[in-house]
Design a protein around this motif. Structure first.
Motif, PDB file in Angstrom:
ATOM      1  N   HIS A  80       0.824  -1.203   0.000  1.00 57.67           N
ATOM      2  CA  HIS A  80       0.000   0.000   0.000  1.00 57.67           C
ATOM      3  C   HIS A  80       0.864   1.260   0.000  1.00 57.67           C
ATOM      4  CE1 HIS A  80      -3.956  -1.942   1.647  1.00 57.67           C
ATOM      5  NE2 HIS A  80      -3.535  -2.464   0.516  1.00 57.67           N
ATOM      6  N   ALA A  81       1.922   1.261   0.796  1.00 53.83           N
ATOM      7  CA  ALA A  81       2.792   2.435   0.863  1.00 53.83           C
ATOM      8  C   ALA A  81       3.490   2.679  -0.468  1.00 53.83           C
ATOM      9  CB  ALA A  81       3.819   2.254   1.975  1.00 53.83           C
ATOM     10  N   ALA A  82       3.969   1.606  -1.100  1.00 54.39           N
ATOM     11  CA  ALA A  82       4.638   1.749  -2.390  1.00 54.39           C
ATOM     12  C   ALA A  82       3.672   2.270  -3.451  1.00 54.39           C
ATOM     13  CB  ALA A  82       5.230   0.412  -2.818  1.00 54.39           C
ATOM     14  N   THR A  83       2.434   1.779  -3.415  1.00 55.36           N
ATOM     15  CA  THR A  83       1.425   2.241  -4.368  1.00 55.36           C
ATOM     16  C   THR A  83       1.138   3.720  -4.167  1.00 55.36           C
ATOM     17  OG1 THR A  83       0.418   0.032  -4.445  1.00 55.36           O
ATOM     18  CG2 THR A  83      -0.937   1.882  -5.192  1.00 55.36           C
ATOM     19  N   ALA A  84       1.049   4.145  -2.916  1.00 59.53           N
ATOM     20  CA  ALA A  84       0.799   5.559  -2.628  1.00 59.53           C
ATOM     21  C   ALA A  84       1.945   6.428  -3.129  1.00 59.53           C
ATOM     22  CB  ALA A  84       0.593   5.757  -1.133  1.00 59.53           C
ATOM     23  N   ILE A  85       3.179   5.968  -2.938  1.00 60.37           N
ATOM     24  CA  ILE A  85       4.334   6.729  -3.434  1.00 60.37           C
ATOM     25  C   ILE A  85       4.293   6.816  -4.955  1.00 60.37           C
ATOM     26  CG2 ILE A  85       6.846   6.674  -3.688  1.00 60.37           C
ATOM     27  CD1 ILE A  85       6.966   5.532  -0.837  1.00 60.37           C
ATOM     28  N   ASN A  86       3.969   5.712  -5.608  1.00 55.61           N
ATOM     29  CA  ASN A  86       3.856   5.733  -7.065  1.00 55.61           C
ATOM     30  C   ASN A  86       2.802   6.735  -7.526  1.00 55.61           C
ATOM     31  OD1 ASN A  86       5.771   4.113  -8.264  1.00 55.61           O
ATOM     32  ND2 ASN A  86       4.593   2.237  -8.064  1.00 55.61           N
ATOM     33  N   ASP A  87       1.679   6.763  -6.819  1.00 58.81           N
ATOM     34  CA  ASP A  87       0.602   7.683  -7.195  1.00 58.81           C
ATOM     35  C   ASP A  87       1.062   9.133  -7.057  1.00 58.81           C
ATOM     36  OD1 ASP A  87      -2.336   7.909  -7.885  1.00 58.81           O
ATOM     37  OD2 ASP A  87      -2.288   9.088  -6.047  1.00 58.81           O
ATOM     38  N   ARG A  88       1.791   9.424  -6.000  1.00 55.28           N
ATOM     39  CA  ARG A  88       2.283  10.802  -5.822  1.00 55.28           C
ATOM     40  C   ARG A  88       3.396  11.124  -6.821  1.00 55.28           C
ATOM     41  NH1 ARG A  88       0.711   9.521  -0.479  1.00 55.28           N
ATOM     42  NH2 ARG A  88       2.737   8.692   0.148  1.00 55.28           N
ATOM     43  N   ALA A  89       4.139  10.101  -7.240  1.00 56.16           N
ATOM     44  CA  ALA A  89       5.144  10.325  -8.287  1.00 56.16           C
ATOM     45  C   ALA A  89       4.466  10.693  -9.607  1.00 56.16           C
ATOM     46  CB  ALA A  89       6.011   9.077  -8.458  1.00 56.16           C
ATOM     47  N   VAL A  90       3.322  10.066  -9.886  1.00 54.12           N
ATOM     48  CA  VAL A  90       2.555  10.425 -11.082  1.00 54.12           C
ATOM     49  C   VAL A  90       2.143  11.894 -11.013  1.00 54.12           C
ATOM     50  CG1 VAL A  90       0.405  10.032 -12.345  1.00 54.12           C
ATOM     51  CG2 VAL A  90       1.710   8.081 -11.489  1.00 54.12           C
ATOM     52  N   THR A  91       1.663  12.315  -9.850  1.00 53.31           N
ATOM     53  CA  THR A  91       1.241  13.713  -9.689  1.00 53.31           C
ATOM     54  C   THR A  91       2.409  14.670  -9.898  1.00 53.31           C
ATOM     55  OG1 THR A  91      -0.507  13.086  -8.145  1.00 53.31           O
ATOM     56  CG2 THR A  91       0.237  15.372  -8.077  1.00 53.31           C
ATOM     57  N   ALA A  92       3.538  14.366  -9.278  1.00 53.64           N
ATOM     58  CA  ALA A  92       4.706  15.237  -9.415  1.00 53.64           C
ATOM     59  C   ALA A  92       5.142  15.331 -10.877  1.00 53.64           C
ATOM     60  CB  ALA A  92       5.842  14.710  -8.550  1.00 53.64           C
TER      61      ALA A  92
END
Length: 338
Positions: free
Chosen positions: A52-64
């Motif tokens: 879950h944490a890795a997925t959340a980081i990936n999602d925020r990387a998409v935003t950035a």
């Protein structure tokens, strides 16, 4: 795995600034990492919390990435609504598609996870997009996907579908009457660049796609899932004596596994495809083996479920096929071992 969000986002932004294309970063880096995360979880090499944490980081990387000035693209094409099927919480694939389409010049309404057919249709009436792109990862969501496809087409909006739920290939996309299918975001964007999707055929009705649904087995199994799970769970302790020593957490996981089995059985009944159920069982066996739980423990559950559903010929045939795929020893028509 270090949960270093700053470093992960920094790596993506640096690659963009050094000349790597935004679309390549989305699909060949972020999406690739996400697939690796899923494989690591299935193999029991990372925990649910890490996943879950890795997925959340990936999602925020998409935003950035997509907010970076060099990734901004003015709309030059039509409008697309991108949404996940009702009940589908795996939103990152749909998010990646939305951002790729934006990069390709589309105006995109990204509606996110778990969008019901009525809410999707209300959005279509309000905004009038050229098409809907519908994402689904779990085959158990195919009935909801069918409802959404039919509802969108009823108001004249074609539907492009994608995600693991609609595979292998375009098998279930064709079965459910979608206007188009793509195996990934890049292929979807390429397909839309070649021209508009064909419009739905006049007089189309969902039930015409799946005449086997008239036997009501899908409906009855889906509606009785809580009762089926409770009945089978209550009998499993006798069939599997080891269950008597299970902790409360282990018992909860067993009940969840039973619920998934019934869900995938219902999906197989809906599509008329026993391979859908058999493939799920093989995947589940691999996940259990990775966690030190013998996959043979699935067999008693299938036998008990077969007894509960002995008056449902399609359901029991699918259960027998699943047992045969796992053990090469089929169940009898009543669901018991031959």
């Amino acid at each position: 795995m270090a949960l270093d969000e700053s470093a992960a986002i920094g790596a993506v932004v640096r690659a963009l600034e050094e000349g790597m294309g935004a679309e390549d970063l989305l699909l060949d880096v972020i999406a690739s990492v996400q697939r690796r995360v899923g494989r690591e979880w299935a193999a029991d090499r990372i925990t649910v919390a890490q996943e879950h944490a890795a997925t959340a980081i990936n999602d925020r990387a998409v935003t950035a990435l997509t907010l970076h000035p060099s990734a901004q693209t003015a709309p030059t094409r039509g409008r697309v609504a991108v949404a996940c099927v009702e009940g589908e919480w795996h939103a990152l694939p749909a998010r990646l598609l939305a951002e790729v389409l934006r990069l390709r010049g589309w105006r995109v309404d990204y509606l996110g996870a778990q969008v019901s057919a009525p809410h999707l249709v209300a959005h279509l009436h309000r905004t009038g997009p050229d098409l809907v792109a519908l994402s689904g990862s779990l085959a158990t969501r195919l009935p909801a996907a069918h409802a959404a496809i039919t509802a969108c087409q009823a108001v004249g909006t074609p539907v492009l579908v994608g995600g693991a739920a609609f595979g292998p290939g375009s098998r279930y996309a064709r079965l459910l009457g979608a206007d188009g299918w793509a195996p990934d975001a890049r292929a979807a964007a390429d397909a839309l660049a070649r021209g508009p999707l064909p419009r739905v055929r006049p007089g189309h009705h969902a039930i015409d796609d799946l005449p086997h649904l008239r036997d009501q087995e899908y409906t009855l199994v889906a509606r009785s899932r809580p009762q089926l799970v409770g009945s089978v769970f209550g009998q499993l302790a006798d069939a599997c004596p080891a269950m008597r020593t299970y902790s409360e957490v282990q018992r909860e996981h067993t009940a969840e596994d039973l619920s998934h089995i019934v869900e995938f059985l219902a999906a197989a009944l809906y599509t008329g495809d026993e391979d859908l159920f058999c493939g799920f069982l093989e995947w589940t066996a691999g996940v259990l083996d990775a966690r030190g739980v013998p996959s043979a423990s699935l067999r008693p559950a299938l036998e008990l479920l077969g007894r509960e559903l002995q008056d449902f010929p399609r359901a029991t045939a699918i259960l027998r096929a699943g047992a045969a795929r796992l053990t090469r020893t089929p169940l009898s028509p009543a669901g018991t071992a031959e």
